[in-house]
Each structure stands twice: as structure tokens, then as C-alpha cells.
Design a protein around this motif. Structure first.
Motif, PDB file in Angstrom:
ATOM      1  N   LEU A  11       0.765  -1.374  -0.057  1.00 13.13           N
ATOM      2  CA  LEU A  11       0.010  -0.053  -0.179  1.00 13.13           C
ATOM      3  C   LEU A  11       0.853   1.242   0.056  1.00 13.13           C
ATOM      4  CD1 LEU A  11      -2.907   1.286   0.407  1.00 13.13           C
ATOM      5  CD2 LEU A  11      -2.493   1.103   2.853  1.00 13.13           C
ATOM      6  N   VAL A  12       0.801   2.375  -0.925  1.00 10.50           N
ATOM      7  CA  VAL A  12       1.400   3.459  -1.003  1.00 10.50           C
ATOM      8  C   VAL A  12       0.499   4.562  -1.319  1.00 10.50           C
ATOM      9  CG1 VAL A  12       1.888   2.830  -3.653  1.00 10.50           C
ATOM     10  CG2 VAL A  12       3.304   4.485  -2.111  1.00 10.50           C
ATOM     11  N   GLN A  13       0.832   5.728  -0.677  1.00  8.78           N
ATOM     12  CA  GLN A  13      -0.213   6.969  -0.990  1.00  8.78           C
ATOM     13  C   GLN A  13       0.225   7.487  -2.389  1.00  8.78           C
ATOM     14  OE1 GLN A  13       0.953   9.632   2.230  1.00  8.78           O
ATOM     15  NE2 GLN A  13      -0.491   8.650   3.540  1.00  8.78           N
ATOM     16  N   PRO A  14      -0.767   8.093  -2.845  1.00  7.32           N
ATOM     17  CA  PRO A  14      -0.599   8.774  -4.221  1.00  7.32           C
ATOM     18  C   PRO A  14       0.505   9.554  -4.240  1.00  7.32           C
ATOM     19  CG  PRO A  14      -2.974   8.764  -3.601  1.00  7.32           C
ATOM     20  CD  PRO A  14      -2.200   8.353  -2.434  1.00  7.32           C
ATOM     21  N   GLY A  15       1.478   9.795  -5.102  1.00  9.48           N
ATOM     22  CA  GLY A  15       2.519  10.663  -5.115  1.00  9.48           C
ATOM     23  C   GLY A  15       3.750   9.771  -4.656  1.00  9.48           C
ATOM     24  N   ALA A  75      23.476 -10.196 -13.088  1.00  7.00           N
ATOM     25  CA  ALA A  75      24.386 -10.868 -12.341  1.00  7.00           C
ATOM     26  C   ALA A  75      23.724 -11.422 -11.095  1.00  7.00           C
ATOM     27  CB  ALA A  75      25.829 -10.031 -11.817  1.00  7.00           C
ATOM     28  N   LYS A  76      22.641 -10.687 -10.641  1.00  5.25           N
ATOM     29  CA  LYS A  76      21.915 -10.984  -9.498  1.00  5.25           C
ATOM     30  C   LYS A  76      20.626 -11.654  -9.717  1.00  5.25           C
ATOM     31  CE  LYS A  76      23.679  -7.125  -6.587  1.00  5.25           C
ATOM     32  NZ  LYS A  76      23.277  -6.017  -5.837  1.00  5.25           N
ATOM     33  N   ASN A  77      20.527 -12.068 -11.151  1.00  9.30           N
ATOM     34  CA  ASN A  77      19.322 -12.651 -11.663  1.00  9.30           C
ATOM     35  C   ASN A  77      17.856 -11.982 -11.166  1.00  9.30           C
ATOM     36  OD1 ASN A  77      20.816 -14.976 -12.883  1.00  9.30           O
ATOM     37  ND2 ASN A  77      20.988 -15.820 -11.007  1.00  9.30           N
ATOM     38  N   THR A  78      18.273 -10.493 -11.471  1.00  3.15           N
ATOM     39  CA  THR A  78      16.912  -9.777 -10.892  1.00  3.15           C
ATOM     40  C   THR A  78      16.390  -8.805 -11.715  1.00  3.15           C
ATOM     41  OG1 THR A  78      17.686 -10.174  -8.552  1.00  3.15           O
ATOM     42  CG2 THR A  78      15.982  -8.425  -8.871  1.00  3.15           C
ATOM     43  N   VAL A  79      15.169  -8.663 -12.143  1.00  2.00           N
ATOM     44  CA  VAL A  79      14.550  -7.528 -12.722  1.00  2.00           C
ATOM     45  C   VAL A  79      13.709  -6.460 -11.831  1.00  2.00           C
ATOM     46  CG1 VAL A  79      13.177  -6.791 -14.956  1.00  2.00           C
ATOM     47  CG2 VAL A  79      14.499  -8.913 -14.667  1.00  2.00           C
ATOM     48  N   TYR A  80      13.917  -5.207 -12.132  1.00  2.00           N
ATOM     49  CA  TYR A  80      13.281  -4.166 -11.279  1.00  2.00           C
ATOM     50  C   TYR A  80      12.281  -3.457 -12.104  1.00  2.00           C
ATOM     51  CZ  TYR A  80      17.548  -5.457  -8.577  1.00  2.00           C
ATOM     52  OH  TYR A  80      18.522  -6.186  -8.066  1.00  2.00           O
ATOM     53  N   LEU A  81      11.348  -2.815 -11.260  1.00  2.00           N
ATOM     54  CA  LEU A  81      10.579  -1.713 -11.633  1.00  2.00           C
ATOM     55  C   LEU A  81      10.311  -0.724 -10.531  1.00  2.00           C
ATOM     56  CD1 LEU A  81       8.718  -0.990 -14.039  1.00  2.00           C
ATOM     57  CD2 LEU A  81       6.784  -1.839 -12.891  1.00  2.00           C
ATOM     58  N   GLN A  82      10.948   0.402 -10.845  1.00  2.00           N
ATOM     59  CA  GLN A  82      11.202   1.643  -9.979  1.00  2.00           C
ATOM     60  C   GLN A  82       9.617   2.303 -10.466  1.00  2.00           C
ATOM     61  OE1 GLN A  82      12.925   2.505  -7.269  1.00  2.00           O
ATOM     62  NE2 GLN A  82      11.285   4.059  -6.929  1.00  2.00           N
ATOM     63  N   MET A  83       8.848   2.557  -9.553  1.00  2.00           N
ATOM     64  CA  MET A  83       7.534   3.120  -9.739  1.00  2.00           C
ATOM     65  C   MET A  83       7.559   4.573  -8.866  1.00  2.00           C
ATOM     66  SD  MET A  83       5.467  -0.265  -9.308  1.00  2.00           S
ATOM     67  CE  MET A  83       3.830   0.435  -9.738  1.00  2.00           C
ATOM     68  N   ASN A  84       7.523   5.727  -9.459  1.00  2.00           N
ATOM     69  CA  ASN A  84       7.315   6.811  -9.011  1.00  2.00           C
ATOM     70  C   ASN A  84       6.173   7.733  -9.383  1.00  2.00           C
ATOM     71  OD1 ASN A  84      10.034   6.331  -7.798  1.00  2.00           O
ATOM     72  ND2 ASN A  84      10.819   7.496  -9.614  1.00  2.00           N
ATOM     73  N   ILE A  85       5.820   8.857  -8.418  1.00  2.00           N
ATOM     74  CA  ILE A  85       4.666   9.454  -8.765  1.00  2.00           C
ATOM     75  C   ILE A  85       3.452   8.742  -8.933  1.00  2.00           C
ATOM     76  CG2 ILE A  85       3.922  11.610  -9.590  1.00  2.00           C
ATOM     77  CD1 ILE A  85       6.786  11.984 -10.817  1.00  2.00           C
ATOM     78  N   LEU A  86       3.227   7.801  -8.037  1.00  2.00           N
ATOM     79  CA  LEU A  86       2.284   6.793  -8.149  1.00  2.00           C
ATOM     80  C   LEU A  86       0.950   7.375  -8.217  1.00  2.00           C
ATOM     81  CD1 LEU A  86       3.709   3.850  -6.247  1.00  2.00           C
ATOM     82  CD2 LEU A  86       2.983   3.877  -8.722  1.00  2.00           C
ATOM     83  N   LYS A  87      -0.107   6.917  -8.814  1.00  2.00           N
ATOM     84  CA  LYS A  87      -1.612   7.330  -8.938  1.00  2.00           C
ATOM     85  C   LYS A  87      -2.581   6.150  -8.685  1.00  2.00           C
ATOM     86  CE  LYS A  87      -0.045  10.310 -12.929  1.00  2.00           C
ATOM     87  NZ  LYS A  87      -0.547  10.626 -14.235  1.00  2.00           N
ATOM     88  N   PRO A  88      -3.521   6.514  -8.231  1.00  2.00           N
ATOM     89  CA  PRO A  88      -4.635   5.696  -7.793  1.00  2.00           C
ATOM     90  C   PRO A  88      -4.765   4.685  -9.091  1.00  2.00           C
ATOM     91  CG  PRO A  88      -5.330   7.697  -6.958  1.00  2.00           C
ATOM     92  CD  PRO A  88      -4.002   8.032  -7.809  1.00  2.00           C
TER      93      PRO A  88
END
Length: 124
Positions: A11-15, A75-88
């Protein structure tokens, strides 16, 4: 066997911001394009972002451009998704997926393995 395990939702707040991780195992991550999709109940799974094998090319859904960033650490066998300024409207279950050879980056049918998904809820 091929496994993709997402983590980092919540759960994250808008923004606000959140970073999703996708831990890959059972295959050589550097040989595959990878993607993130999202889905809400009763709706089709929607392309969010994709990244080329070495990370030099990225692709995004128009509505997340400038807010989301896909990256990978082979090398770490990992994929990321950075999500900023989140909206509802970003609220969804987010899935990591491995793109089959020769497929498009935006069609779910061109991905052959999927994680179990992680819920992201944007709400005050």
C-alpha cells in the motif's frame, strides 16, 4: 525449472514510490527480454514496461513514461520496476514475465513464463 518471483508490492499513498523486484531462476536471465505487466479484476493484462537482454533498450506504456523505470541486474538474476509519482489508477497486481524468443514486447501472448504477481495499491 523456470521460476519468477515478484516482491515489493504493498500500500502506497498517491505521489509515493515503490520498487518491485523479480527474482529469476532456472534459466540464463541475460538471454531474454523481460517485461512487467499489470492487471485488475475483470480487465485484460496490460503491458507496463520491457527491457532488452543487456538493458540497453527499454519500452513503456505511455501512461507510465517518466514515472516508471525498468532495469535489470543479470549478475543478480533480478529485474526491477521503480515506480514513482504513483497514482490511484496504477493500482493493480503487477506481474514479471519472460519474453519468448522473437516475440513482441507488448503482447502478453508473447511471454512464456510468469510470476505469481504482487499487489500494488495506491490509496490515501
Amino acid at each position: 525449472q523456470v521460476q519468477l518471483v515478484e516482491s515489493g508490492g504493498g500500500l502506497v499513498q498517491p505521489g509515493g514510490s515503490v520498487r518491485l523486484s523479480c527474482a529469476a531462476s532456472g534459466f540464463l536471465l541475460s538471454s531474454y527480454y523481460m517485461g512487467w505487466f499489470r492487471q485488475n479484476p475483470g480487465k485484460e493484462r496490460e503491458f507496463v514496461a520491457a527491457i532488452s537482454r543487456a538493458g540497453g533498450k527499454t519500452y513503456y506504456l505511455d501512461s507510465v513514461k517518466g514515472r516508471f523505470t525498468i532495469s535489470r541486474d543479470n549478475a543478480k538474476n533480478t529485474v526491477y520496476l521503480q515506480m514513482n509519482i504513483l497514482k490511484p489508477e496504477d493500482t493493480a497486481v503487477y506481474y514479471c514475465a519472460r519474453r519468448a524468443a522473437g516475440g513482441t514486447h507488448y503482447s502478453p501472448g508473447d511471454y512464456d513464463y510468469w510470476g505469481q504477481g504482487t499487489q500494488v495499491t495506491v490509496s490515501s
